[in-house]
Design an enzyme around this catalytic site. Sequence first.
Site, PDB file in Angstrom:
ATOM      1  N   GLY A   1      -0.648  -2.297   6.463  1.00  0.00           N
ATOM      2  CA  GLY A   1      -0.585  -3.559   7.199  1.00  0.00           C
ATOM      3  C   GLY A   1      -1.899  -4.299   7.094  1.00  0.00           C
TER       4      GLY A   1
ATOM      5  N   THR B   1       0.847  -1.202   0.000  1.00  0.00           N
ATOM      6  CA  THR B   1       0.000   0.000   0.000  1.00  0.00           C
ATOM      7  C   THR B   1       0.880   1.249   0.000  1.00  0.00           C
ATOM      8  OG1 THR B   1      -1.811  -1.080   1.106  1.00  0.00           O
ATOM      9  CG2 THR B   1      -1.562   1.256   1.576  1.00  0.00           C
TER      10      THR B   1
HETATM   11  N1  ASP Z   1      -3.895  -1.997   4.924  1.00  0.00           N
HETATM   12  C1  ASP Z   1      -4.219  -2.522   3.618  1.00  0.00           C
HETATM   13  C2  ASP Z   1      -5.500  -3.307   3.715  1.00  0.00           C
HETATM   14  O1  ASP Z   1      -5.686  -4.026   4.666  1.00  0.00           O
HETATM   15  C3  ASP Z   1      -3.147  -3.396   3.070  1.00  0.00           C
HETATM   16  C4  ASP Z   1      -1.775  -2.779   3.040  1.00  0.00           C
HETATM   17  O2  ASP Z   1      -1.445  -1.957   3.862  1.00  0.00           O
HETATM   18  O3  ASP Z   1      -0.998  -3.138   2.158  1.00  0.00           O
HETATM   19  O4  ASP Z   1      -6.294  -3.231   2.809  1.00  0.00           O
END
Ligand code: ASP
Length: 342
Positions: free
Chosen positions: A259, A207
């Site tokens: 996360g 992300t």
């Molecule tokens: N936080 C994002 C989600 O759970 C994923 C990520 O941070 O890569 O959709």
Amino acid sequence: MGKTIAFILLPLILITTSCVKKVEEEPPRKAGFGLVVHGGAGYINPGTFSPQKKKLYINKLKEAIAKGSGVLANGGTALDAVETVINILEDSPLFNAGKGAVFTAEGTNELDASIMDGKTLNAGAVAGVKHIKNPISLARLVMEKSPHVMLSGEGAEAFAKEQGIELVDNKYFFTEERWNYYQKVKKEKMKNETAGINLNSGQKFGTVGCVALDKNGNLAAGTSTGGMTFKRFGRIGDSPVIGAGTYANNNTCAISCTGHGEFFIRNVVAYDISALMEYKGLSLNKAAGKVVLDKLVKAGGDGGIIGIDKYGNIAMPFNTKSMFRGFSLNGQEPVIKIFKGG
Ligand code: ASP
């Protein structure tokens, strides 16, 4: 007599303690303007990450940070810097946002994003969009051109059309690397229906997010993502949830998270850091450390955050093996780090 002494001493004690607290709460101004960027937390092993690939990531993060820092140096707003940086990372296939988004269990891409203005506490978000090239720009339009905070799916895309935003075919988001990872997870799932996705098996979340402080002392935060590989269709993570994945308040800080989203939602991570600063007087560093390295770890939530406060102090804690991250303060050369030590 005793009463008189108390009458004189009590205000003195109160003044002294409030002064001491003030020093604690207000660290010296570190920077007049600056920004921090993340490109996702995860489990990359330094050993298996090729130098060529590392260079690609570092260069792209440097490019985005330099552009965002240029916006701020020229007197642009924190919101403009956040959108500029995230647009660059959304357009890069390296990150799990925009082009390069991960696949749902159905083999499609569904994207989430949000942005928040620390000056007004206005916010905008989009969730589960499938045809928006730059979800962070649509999130900003939701904030600025609609009376709402969050639009999802078809409604968000109809709003995008009205606003003249670029729509793309869902195939636009395809990258071979994400597709291969999706196939791998699918196979593992078929082998053992009850097997969860092993987040420690080399996955990086990917992300992207940016937090910025502009020359006028305004803070802003933004986050954009494709979510998590093999998520159920319709699943929405923390990234578009104000207070969970993104938060900004001129009185405290600007935060963007990355996360395992479900944990970030349950623990209201971004707002929790701001609240610890606001109500407990903690520094950004202490508040972020408490939430990411203590509370989240105890809850079993993998990930990290980036933050900047109104003084230009920054924090980038994470409890995974790696987190793509970087910053630039006062227009200086961007600094990029991936692993714990750097
Ligand atoms: N936080 C994002 C989600 O759970 C994923 C990520 O941070 O890569 O959709």
